[in-house]
Design a protein around this motif. Structure first.
Motif, PDB file in Angstrom:
ATOM      1  N   GLU A 155      -7.233  -2.033   7.609  1.00 15.35           N
ATOM      2  CA  GLU A 155      -8.508  -2.576   7.099  1.00 15.35           C
ATOM      3  C   GLU A 155      -8.284  -3.888   6.351  1.00 15.35           C
ATOM      4  OE1 GLU A 155     -10.404   1.851   6.153  1.00 15.35           O
ATOM      5  OE2 GLU A 155     -10.155   0.411   4.513  1.00 15.35           O
ATOM      6  N   LEU A 156      -7.244  -3.906   5.513  1.00 14.32           N
ATOM      7  CA  LEU A 156      -6.981  -5.108   4.711  1.00 14.32           C
ATOM      8  C   LEU A 156      -6.599  -6.294   5.594  1.00 14.32           C
ATOM      9  CD1 LEU A 156      -5.047  -3.428   1.746  1.00 14.32           C
ATOM     10  CD2 LEU A 156      -7.296  -4.526   1.625  1.00 14.32           C
ATOM     11  N   THR A 168      -2.969   4.909  -2.448  1.00 14.17           N
ATOM     12  CA  THR A 168      -3.882   5.697  -1.611  1.00 14.17           C
ATOM     13  C   THR A 168      -3.705   7.175  -1.958  1.00 14.17           C
ATOM     14  OG1 THR A 168      -2.229   5.767   0.157  1.00 14.17           O
ATOM     15  CG2 THR A 168      -3.909   4.054   0.321  1.00 14.17           C
ATOM     16  N   GLU A 176      -3.828   3.223   7.672  1.00 13.49           N
ATOM     17  CA  GLU A 176      -5.248   2.959   7.875  1.00 13.49           C
ATOM     18  C   GLU A 176      -5.749   1.911   6.882  1.00 13.49           C
ATOM     19  OE1 GLU A 176      -6.306   4.079  10.646  1.00 13.49           O
ATOM     20  OE2 GLU A 176      -8.031   2.819  10.113  1.00 13.49           O
ATOM     21  N   LYS A 177      -5.310   2.048   5.618  1.00 11.69           N
ATOM     22  CA  LYS A 177      -5.718   1.109   4.562  1.00 11.69           C
ATOM     23  C   LYS A 177      -5.206  -0.296   4.871  1.00 11.69           C
ATOM     24  CE  LYS A 177      -7.669   0.212   0.703  1.00 11.69           C
ATOM     25  NZ  LYS A 177      -9.125   0.454   0.585  1.00 11.69           N
ATOM     26  N   VAL A 213       0.864  -1.179   0.000  1.00 12.91           N
ATOM     27  CA  VAL A 213       0.000   0.000   0.000  1.00 12.91           C
ATOM     28  C   VAL A 213       0.899   1.227   0.000  1.00 12.91           C
ATOM     29  CG1 VAL A 213      -1.749   1.298   1.275  1.00 12.91           C
ATOM     30  CG2 VAL A 213      -1.848  -1.212   1.201  1.00 12.91           C
TER      31      VAL A 213
END
Ligand code: PMP
Length: 350
Positions: free
Chosen positions: A131-132, A116, A127-128, A93
């Motif tokens: 979540e993943l 992102t 943050e991404k 990411v």
């Protein structure tokens, strides 16, 4: 001695130090440590290898499990290389603001790269990933919090520096920080084994997080909870994200840095260009930044001092960035004059 190796991973570390011949002030000896000599082209190969191998050992990474990480690039390239060599799928990411070469290199090495928005900065990337991980049960490398990061710099980078400078002595060691793994790990060794070596830590002029003295607010798991108030955008890719990482916090708490030196974008770019043109040493913007801090250190260093600066990666990673501004595709007037000075190879005129 045979140089036959079992895996590309065996080539990580043991990088060379090179003496600066032409652009160092006369009263000092300056050296640079070329982390571009790692097989993935940067200092981050070291932590990529150690994070994966420690997780294999403690069972937190299972065979075939997907690895995920938030990274501005070099860690992603290192992880992509190590995961390819060991057969783990990898998802990186990355904020859209980092150079195109980095995305392409990771994809070339078989990783998936998820972008992102740049407005979210480094915190948006984390943050991404969170979540993943929650959704898919992937293994999160966590370079900013993982103990395996500074530990590998203690075991390898720091040990190499002591080995290479024990005889000549080392008065100053100069580095910047991203995660802080390099400064924390190497400082442990220098404080223990070469306590007279001064540790010079550099950060961008417009992102003086440590200089500000303001404490980083973080979550219970060590991840940052807010952007540090002293941060503002800078061009030194790989240096100083918008928070003080948990790994770097050790260097702050234990006061490893003897001197804090600011490095600005333009002089970082200028010193990277001079290293290439006048020494034949190819490094990125952060290498130019640590060299700028080393030159600044040299200015006030006593005669006969020995100074070592870290060069974290290669300039080839920045072809589409400011570093290459003014480097044209087409011939300059001077080049055209050379081309036209003999008969062959002329272009037809319209
Ligand atoms: N320079 C570059 C180009 C990097 O990618 C990094 C790592 N993010 C660093 C310097 C800093 O290294 P560390 O994370 O060990 O502080």
């Amino acid at each position: 001695m045979s140089n036959q190796n079992n895996s590309v991973i065996d080539l990580i570390g043991n990088t060379p130090c090179v003496k600066i011949q032409r652009i160092a002030p006369d009263h000092v000896s300056m050296y640079v440590k070329l982390e571009s000599a790692n097989p993935g082209g940067s200092v981050k190969d070291r932590l990529a290898m150690n994070i994966i191998e420690q997780a294999e050992k403690d069972g937190s990474l299972k065979p075939g499990q997907t690895v995920v990480e938030a990274t501005s690039g070099n860690t992603g390239i290192g992880l992509a290389m190590v995961c390819a060599a060991k057969g783990y799928p990898l998802v990186i990411v990355m904020a859209e603001s980092f150079s195109i070469e980095r995305r392409k290199l990771m994809r070339f090495l078989g990783a998936k790269v998820v972008l992102t928005p740049k407005e979210g900065k480094a915190l948006g990337m984390i943050e991404k990933v969170r979540e993943l991980v929650e959704q898919n049960g992937w293994f999160w490398a966590q370079q900013f919090e993982n103990k395996a990061n500074a530990d590998i710099h203690e075991a390898t980078t720091g040990a190499e520096i002591v080995r290479d400078f024990r005889e000549t002595g080392l008065d100053y060691w100069v580095t910047g920080y991203g995660t802080g793994g390099t400064v924390a790990g190497v400082s442990r060794v220098l404080k223990r084994e070469m306590p007279n070596t001064k540790i010079i830590l550099s950060e961008p002029t417009n992102a003086g997080l440590i200089a500000s003295g303001v404490k980083q607010e973080r979550n219970a798991d060590g991840t940052p909870s807010v952007t540090h108030p002293a941060w503002s955008p800078h061009l030194i890719q790989g240096w100083t994200p918008d928070f003080i990482a948990d790994v770097l916090q050790e260097a702050v708490d234990k006061d490893y840095a003897d001197v804090l030196v600011p490095a600005d974008d333009q002089s970082s770019i200028q010193w990277s260009r001079r290293l290439a043109k006048e020494e034949g040493i190819f490094t990125g913007i952060s290498g130019g930044a640590s060299f700028a801090a080393a030159i600044e250190t040299a200015t006030s260093a006593p005669a006969g001092s020995t100074i070592l600066a870290m060069l974290p990666d290669t300039g080839e990673r920045y072809l589409s960035s400011m570093l290459f501004d003014g480097i044209d595709e087409w011939m300059s007037d001077e080049e055209t004059a050379i081309a036209q000075s003999t008969p062959s190879g002329q272009f037809p005129t319209a």
